[in-house]
Every structure is written in C-alpha cells, then in structure tokens.
Write an enzyme that holds these catalytic residues in place. Structure first.
Site, PDB file in Angstrom:
ATOM      1  N   GLY A   1       0.684  -1.261   0.228  1.00 52.43           N
ATOM      2  CA  GLY A   1      -0.012   0.163   0.013  1.00 52.43           C
ATOM      3  C   GLY A   1       0.852   1.155   0.110  1.00 52.43           C
TER       4      GLY A   1
ATOM      5  N   CYS B   1       6.289  -0.235   7.341  1.00 46.47           N
ATOM      6  CA  CYS B   1       5.946   1.142   6.541  1.00 46.47           C
ATOM      7  C   CYS B   1       6.959   1.265   5.683  1.00 46.47           C
ATOM      8  CB  CYS B   1       5.485   2.241   7.412  1.00 46.47           C
ATOM      9  SG  CYS B   1       4.988   3.672   6.408  1.00 46.47           S
ATOM     10  N   LEU B   2       6.648   1.744   4.449  1.00 41.93           N
ATOM     11  CA  LEU B   2       7.724   2.222   3.517  1.00 41.93           C
ATOM     12  C   LEU B   2       8.601   3.600   3.930  1.00 41.93           C
ATOM     13  CD1 LEU B   2       5.916   1.224   0.130  1.00 41.93           C
ATOM     14  CD2 LEU B   2       7.777   0.077   1.027  1.00 41.93           C
TER      15      LEU B   2
ATOM     16  N   HIS C   1      -2.393   7.381   7.008  1.00 40.19           N
ATOM     17  CA  HIS C   1      -1.093   8.304   6.273  1.00 40.19           C
ATOM     18  C   HIS C   1      -1.956   9.732   6.215  1.00 40.19           C
ATOM     19  CE1 HIS C   1       2.693   6.296   6.304  1.00 40.19           C
ATOM     20  NE2 HIS C   1       2.023   5.338   5.776  1.00 40.19           N
TER      21      HIS C   1
ATOM     22  N   GLN D   1       2.939  10.212   1.234  1.00 37.98           N
ATOM     23  CA  GLN D   1       4.266   9.510   1.271  1.00 37.98           C
ATOM     24  C   GLN D   1       5.219   9.779  -0.032  1.00 37.98           C
ATOM     25  OE1 GLN D   1       2.474   5.369   2.065  1.00 37.98           O
ATOM     26  NE2 GLN D   1       4.234   5.161   3.147  1.00 37.98           N
TER      27      GLN D   1
ATOM     28  N   HIS E   1      -4.118   1.204   8.061  1.00 41.86           N
ATOM     29  CA  HIS E   1      -2.512   1.986   7.829  1.00 41.86           C
ATOM     30  C   HIS E   1      -2.544   3.066   6.819  1.00 41.86           C
ATOM     31  CE1 HIS E   1       2.033   1.491   8.090  1.00 41.86           C
ATOM     32  NE2 HIS E   1       1.782   2.237   7.049  1.00 41.86           N
ATOM     33  N   GLU E   2      -2.975   2.790   5.576  1.00 40.45           N
ATOM     34  CA  GLU E   2      -2.693   3.873   4.343  1.00 40.45           C
ATOM     35  C   GLU E   2      -3.729   5.020   4.730  1.00 40.45           C
ATOM     36  OE1 GLU E   2      -0.462   3.517   2.829  1.00 40.45           O
ATOM     37  OE2 GLU E   2       0.068   1.595   3.161  1.00 40.45           O
TER      38      GLU E   2
END
Ligand SMILES: [Zn+2]
Length: 189
Positions: free
Chosen positions: A60, A107-108, A153, A65, A149-150
């Site tokens: 995701g 997480c990225l 963000h 991000q 999670h997304e």
C-alpha cells in the site's frame, strides 16, 4: 488508431517511480486535502503511485508518502506470484468497524522497523474509484490492516504513533545510532 496507440504508449512509458518520504519528514505529519477533481493530473499521480508501490515493493502507498497532500491511496495485497489486484481509493473514509486484532506492521516511510499495532479486525470503507463512482469495500485480514494503515497516513498518522512511547523512543534511538554510523563512514571517504 495511431492516436490510440500514442495515448497507450504515453500511459505505459510515462510512469515514474517516485521518491518515498521517510520519517521524520514533516510532510508525513500533515492532514491531506480532499481530491477535488479526477482529471489527467490525478490519473498520472495514481499511475506513478502504483508503480512506486510495486517497485518498493509494498502492499500500500498513500499520496502524502510521495509528497502529495491528497486523500488518495493505492493498495494491492495479493502475493507477488499472483495476478495483480490494484485498488485505487479516492477520498476514502472508514464508515464502520468491528472487532479488534494485533498486527505486525511495517511502513515504506519507516524503513527497517516492524512492530505490533492494535487495529480493528474488519472495516467498511467508502471511497470514489478513478471513474468517480462511489464504492464501498468490506475488508478483513491484511486488506483491512492495509486500509487502516494507509488511511492513517492521510491524517498524518504513522504506525509508530500507535505503539507505546517507550517503543517509539527505542526506534528514535536506533535511527540516531544509524545516522551517527553513516556520518562516521562518510568521514572515512
Ligand atoms: Zn505506511
């Protein structure tokens, strides 16, 4: 025919892998703005975000991000050896939740770190698809976690904001240590 070919080639070859912002970049802490228009510019952002997510690889990616203050996320939780199943969610919101669970998340934007996070087991999310149609998605398991999670963000929340302050302090210490080690290596050159 030629026009269609050109449009297709342009779409296929103009996608770009974008730089993923890392903690503690202040842009990751901001609340994103709603998407006002689903136009060519937005479709470009969507294509680039999907490309960036697959290249990372991740399951995701949220627009902030990659530096866009937009309520937009892309998600694909299918295993790498299965056909892709990309979800593009514009202006998504959680409209109902059920149950509780704990999930080991990464997480990225928070590289090389995983931790257990308390989440809802099931969620229903309302969003617009890239055609502007309002849709609802019910999810559980990894898809439910990825959605939560997304969507976090989009409100400037990282998974490390949802762990204990002690664990967060340990993570910050680990980051500082790595930074110092990198500086030392830099001096050797
Ligand atoms: Zn993330």
């Amino acid at each position: 025919m030629l026009d269609a070919f050109f449009t297709l080639t342009l779409t296929l070859f103009s996608m770009a892998v974008l730089e993923i912002l890392k903690f503690p970049n202040p842009k990751l802490k901001k609340k994103s703005l709603p998407v006002e228009a689903i136009d060519g510019d937005l479709r470009r952002v969507i294509a680039d975000m999907a490309e960036t997510m697959y290249a990372a690889p991740g399951v995701g990616l949220a627009a902030p991000q990659v530096g866009h203050s937009l309520r937009l996320v892309v998600i694909d939780v299918t295993p790498a050896n299965e056909p892709k199943n990309l979800f593009v969610l514009i202006n998504p919101e959680i409209i109902s939740v059920e149950g509780e669970c704990t999930w080991d998340e990464g997480c990225l934007s928070v590289p090389d770190y995983n931790e257990d996070v308390k989440r809802k087991e099931r969620v229903v999310v309302r969003y617009q698809d890239p055609e502007g149609k309002t849709c609802e998605m019910e999810a559980e398991g990894l898809l439910s976690i990825a959605l939560q999670h997304e969507l976090d963000h989009l409100d400037g929340i990282l998974f490390i904001d949802r762990i204990s302050s002690l664990k967060r302090a340990l993570y910050r210490r680990k980051l500082q240590k790595e930074k110092k080690e990198k500086e030392k290596e830099g001096k050797k050159l």
